[in-house]
Design a protein around this motif. Structure first.
Motif, PDB file in Angstrom:
ATOM      1  N   ARG A  34      35.256  46.882  16.838  1.00 16.00           N
ATOM      2  CA  ARG A  34      35.249  47.424  14.622  1.00 16.00           C
ATOM      3  C   ARG A  34      34.562  45.752  14.394  1.00 16.00           C
ATOM      4  NH1 ARG A  34      42.032  46.330  14.141  1.00 16.00           N
ATOM      5  NH2 ARG A  34      42.021  48.216  16.401  1.00 16.00           N
ATOM      6  N   TYR A  36      34.065  43.942  11.099  1.00 14.34           N
ATOM      7  CA  TYR A  36      34.306  43.230   9.772  1.00 14.34           C
ATOM      8  C   TYR A  36      33.461  42.880   8.842  1.00 14.34           C
ATOM      9  CZ  TYR A  36      39.599  44.857  10.525  1.00 14.34           C
ATOM     10  OH  TYR A  36      40.466  46.000  11.222  1.00 14.34           O
ATOM     11  N   GLN A  38      33.327  39.716   6.138  1.00 16.72           N
ATOM     12  CA  GLN A  38      34.274  38.707   5.182  1.00 16.72           C
ATOM     13  C   GLN A  38      33.471  38.051   4.182  1.00 16.72           C
ATOM     14  OE1 GLN A  38      36.504  36.019   7.639  1.00 16.72           O
ATOM     15  NE2 GLN A  38      37.808  35.271   6.309  1.00 16.72           N
ATOM     16  N   ARG A  42      37.522  36.023   1.074  1.00 19.00           N
ATOM     17  CA  ARG A  42      38.289  36.695   1.375  1.00 19.00           C
ATOM     18  C   ARG A  42      39.067  36.725   2.397  1.00 19.00           C
ATOM     19  NH1 ARG A  42      36.798  39.952  -3.567  1.00 19.00           N
ATOM     20  NH2 ARG A  42      38.686  40.647  -3.706  1.00 19.00           N
ATOM     21  N   GLY A  43      39.587  37.862   2.661  1.00 15.25           N
ATOM     22  CA  GLY A  43      39.801  38.433   3.834  1.00 15.25           C
ATOM     23  C   GLY A  43      39.412  39.254   4.433  1.00 15.25           C
ATOM     24  N   PRO A  44      39.325  39.590   5.251  1.00 16.84           N
ATOM     25  CA  PRO A  44      38.003  40.355   6.467  1.00 16.84           C
ATOM     26  C   PRO A  44      38.225  41.996   5.772  1.00 16.84           C
ATOM     27  CG  PRO A  44      38.695  39.265   7.985  1.00 16.84           C
ATOM     28  CD  PRO A  44      39.620  38.837   6.762  1.00 16.84           C
ATOM     29  N   SER A  46      37.557  46.103   6.494  1.00 17.38           N
ATOM     30  CA  SER A  46      37.143  47.289   7.639  1.00 17.38           C
ATOM     31  C   SER A  46      35.724  47.778   7.406  1.00 17.38           C
ATOM     32  CB  SER A  46      37.513  47.863   8.255  1.00 17.38           C
ATOM     33  OG  SER A  46      37.776  49.080   9.151  1.00 17.38           O
ATOM     34  N   ILE A  49      34.986  51.468  12.678  1.00 13.47           N
ATOM     35  CA  ILE A  49      35.391  51.148  14.080  1.00 13.47           C
ATOM     36  C   ILE A  49      34.943  52.033  14.832  1.00 13.47           C
ATOM     37  CG2 ILE A  49      37.070  53.151  13.257  1.00 13.47           C
ATOM     38  CD1 ILE A  49      38.928  51.840  15.002  1.00 13.47           C
ATOM     39  N   ILE A  89      32.204  40.428  11.265  1.00 12.12           N
ATOM     40  CA  ILE A  89      32.444  39.786  12.252  1.00 12.12           C
ATOM     41  C   ILE A  89      33.463  41.288  13.242  1.00 12.12           C
ATOM     42  CG2 ILE A  89      35.148  39.280  12.824  1.00 12.12           C
ATOM     43  CD1 ILE A  89      35.463  37.790  10.375  1.00 12.12           C
ATOM     44  N   PHE A 105      37.987  38.380  18.838  1.00 15.55           N
ATOM     45  CA  PHE A 105      38.175  38.461  17.374  1.00 15.55           C
ATOM     46  C   PHE A 105      36.455  37.222  17.672  1.00 15.55           C
ATOM     47  CE2 PHE A 105      39.780  39.732  13.853  1.00 15.55           C
ATOM     48  CZ  PHE A 105      40.819  40.034  14.214  1.00 15.55           C
ATOM     49  N   GLY A 106      35.491  38.228  17.161  1.00  9.00           N
ATOM     50  CA  GLY A 106      34.216  36.848  17.061  1.00  9.00           C
ATOM     51  C   GLY A 106      33.984  35.766  16.467  1.00  9.00           C
ATOM     52  N   LYS A 107      33.370  34.573  16.545  1.00 11.14           N
ATOM     53  CA  LYS A 107      33.268  34.000  15.023  1.00 11.14           C
ATOM     54  C   LYS A 107      32.382  33.945  13.836  1.00 11.14           C
ATOM     55  CE  LYS A 107      33.551  30.373  18.818  1.00 11.14           C
ATOM     56  NZ  LYS A 107      33.586  28.796  19.218  1.00 11.14           N
TER      57      LYS A 107
ATOM     58  N   MET B  41      35.391  29.096  12.873  1.00 11.78           N
ATOM     59  CA  MET B  41      36.171  29.581  13.874  1.00 11.78           C
ATOM     60  C   MET B  41      35.971  31.108  14.246  1.00 11.78           C
ATOM     61  SD  MET B  41      35.401  27.461  16.697  1.00 11.78           S
ATOM     62  CE  MET B  41      37.283  27.926  17.964  1.00 11.78           C
ATOM     63  N   GLY B  42      36.969  31.832  14.801  1.00 10.65           N
ATOM     64  CA  GLY B  42      37.472  33.296  14.968  1.00 10.65           C
ATOM     65  C   GLY B  42      38.830  33.391  14.292  1.00 10.65           C
ATOM     66  N   PHE B  90      45.675  34.034   7.583  1.00  9.37           N
ATOM     67  CA  PHE B  90      45.617  35.158   6.442  1.00  9.37           C
ATOM     68  C   PHE B  90      46.633  36.591   7.137  1.00  9.37           C
ATOM     69  CE2 PHE B  90      41.727  35.508   4.598  1.00  9.37           C
ATOM     70  CZ  PHE B  90      40.628  34.668   5.435  1.00  9.37           C
ATOM     71  N   THR B  99      42.857  50.527  12.115  1.00  9.09           N
ATOM     72  CA  THR B  99      42.132  49.540  11.101  1.00  9.09           C
ATOM     73  C   THR B  99      42.996  48.423  10.784  1.00  9.09           C
ATOM     74  OG1 THR B  99      40.480  50.467  10.460  1.00  9.09           O
ATOM     75  CG2 THR B  99      40.608  49.294   9.192  1.00  9.09           C
ATOM     76  N   PHE B 102      43.250  42.812   5.014  1.00 10.41           N
ATOM     77  CA  PHE B 102      43.472  41.983   4.937  1.00 10.41           C
ATOM     78  C   PHE B 102      44.218  41.477   3.825  1.00 10.41           C
ATOM     79  CE2 PHE B 102      42.660  40.034   9.729  1.00 10.41           C
ATOM     80  CZ  PHE B 102      42.470  41.369   9.856  1.00 10.41           C
ATOM     81  N   GLY B 103      45.353  40.628   3.468  1.00 11.42           N
ATOM     82  CA  GLY B 103      45.461  39.688   1.905  1.00 11.42           C
ATOM     83  C   GLY B 103      44.063  38.759   1.900  1.00 11.42           C
ATOM     84  N   PRO B 104      44.002  38.237   0.651  1.00 12.79           N
ATOM     85  CA  PRO B 104      43.147  37.748   0.206  1.00 12.79           C
ATOM     86  C   PRO B 104      42.994  36.188   0.751  1.00 12.79           C
ATOM     87  CG  PRO B 104      44.988  37.434  -1.165  1.00 12.79           C
ATOM     88  CD  PRO B 104      45.650  38.319  -1.067  1.00 12.79           C
TER      89      PRO B 104
END
Lengths: 115, 111
Positions: A34, A36, A38, A42-44, A46, A49, A89, A105-107, B41-42, B90, B99, B102-104
């Motif tokens: 996937r 993403y 970001q 904020r959160g990632p 999508s 996929i 990401i 997860f990648g960085k 970092m991831g 998160f 899928t 995610f939250g904020p």
């Protein structure tokens, strides 16, 4: 150990230009990959996929490719816009028979679009 | 739908204090997750849950606890906060292993 490596770490391009972000992984056995987006603070969210059998998937100006043989993926952004400025990401899921902890997860690649 | 909501947005703790990060989703998702993201970092998985009453450790569970008494809520508890827990947290949810939404995020600083 499963790893996801993204390149470049950061990228600055001019608005309207195209760019390609890379993702190499060692996750095995592979389930899906996937991308993403970001935004800062904020959160990632999508973007795409892809499973083993899919080579290309598009979402508007975003096109992801997958080569499961070489374990590489790319995310191509066409005609970039200022709103594309974000971290991208790459996340690879290990096939674990339904478990929820097989994600690596990648960085991320930090993309900045300049006007 | 509100999606995934997290509270608080920001928090500063002193070393040794405790707190609970709240996470709620209204999408009737089975799976919920807690991640932490350190600068550059991831995301790293702390805990996850595949349904009410079921939780399991992720990659970095030490210093944290979770519970899942309802489908909607998945709080993360920090006991005896340490500077190493300074991070952005998160919460995410997914129907199954598809899928994640995610939250904020909650930005936590431990001084």
């Amino acid at each position: 150990k499963n790893q996801v490596e993204q390149s470049p770490q950061s990228l600055i391009i001019l608005e309207g230009k195209n760019c390609t972000l890379q993702c190499n992984y060692t996750v095995s056995p592979f389930s899906n990959l996937r991308w993403y987006k970001q935004d800062t603070g904020r959160g990632p969210v999508s973007l795409t996929i892809m499973t083993f059998s899919e080579n290309t998937k598009s979402n508007g100006r975003y096109t992801a490719t997958l080569d499961a043989d070489t374990k590489q993926s790319s995310l191509h952004i066409t005609a970039s816009q200022l709103s594309d400025s974000a971290s991208y990401i790459c996340v690879v899921t290990e096939y674990s028979g339904g478990g929820a902890d097989g994600l690596t997860f990648g960085k991320g690649t930090h993309l900045i679009i300049q006007p | 739908n509100a999606g995934v909501t997290q509270t608080p947005k920001f928090r500063i703790l002193k070393i040794g204090q405790s707190m609970t990060l709240q996470c709620t989703q209204d999408m009737n998702h089975n799976y919920m997750y807690w991640y932490r993201q350190d600068p550059g970092m991831g995301l790293k998985l702390i805990y996850y849950s595949v349904g009410a009453g079921i939780t399991d450790k992720g990659e970095v569970p030490n210093g944290y606890n979770v519970s899942r008494s309802t489908t909607e809520d998945f709080p993360l508890r920090l006991e005896l906060a340490a500077p190493s827990q300074t991070s952005v947290y998160f919460c995410a949810s997914s129907l199954y292993t598809d899928t994640q939404y995610f939250g904020p995020g909650t930005r936590l600083t431990v001084l």
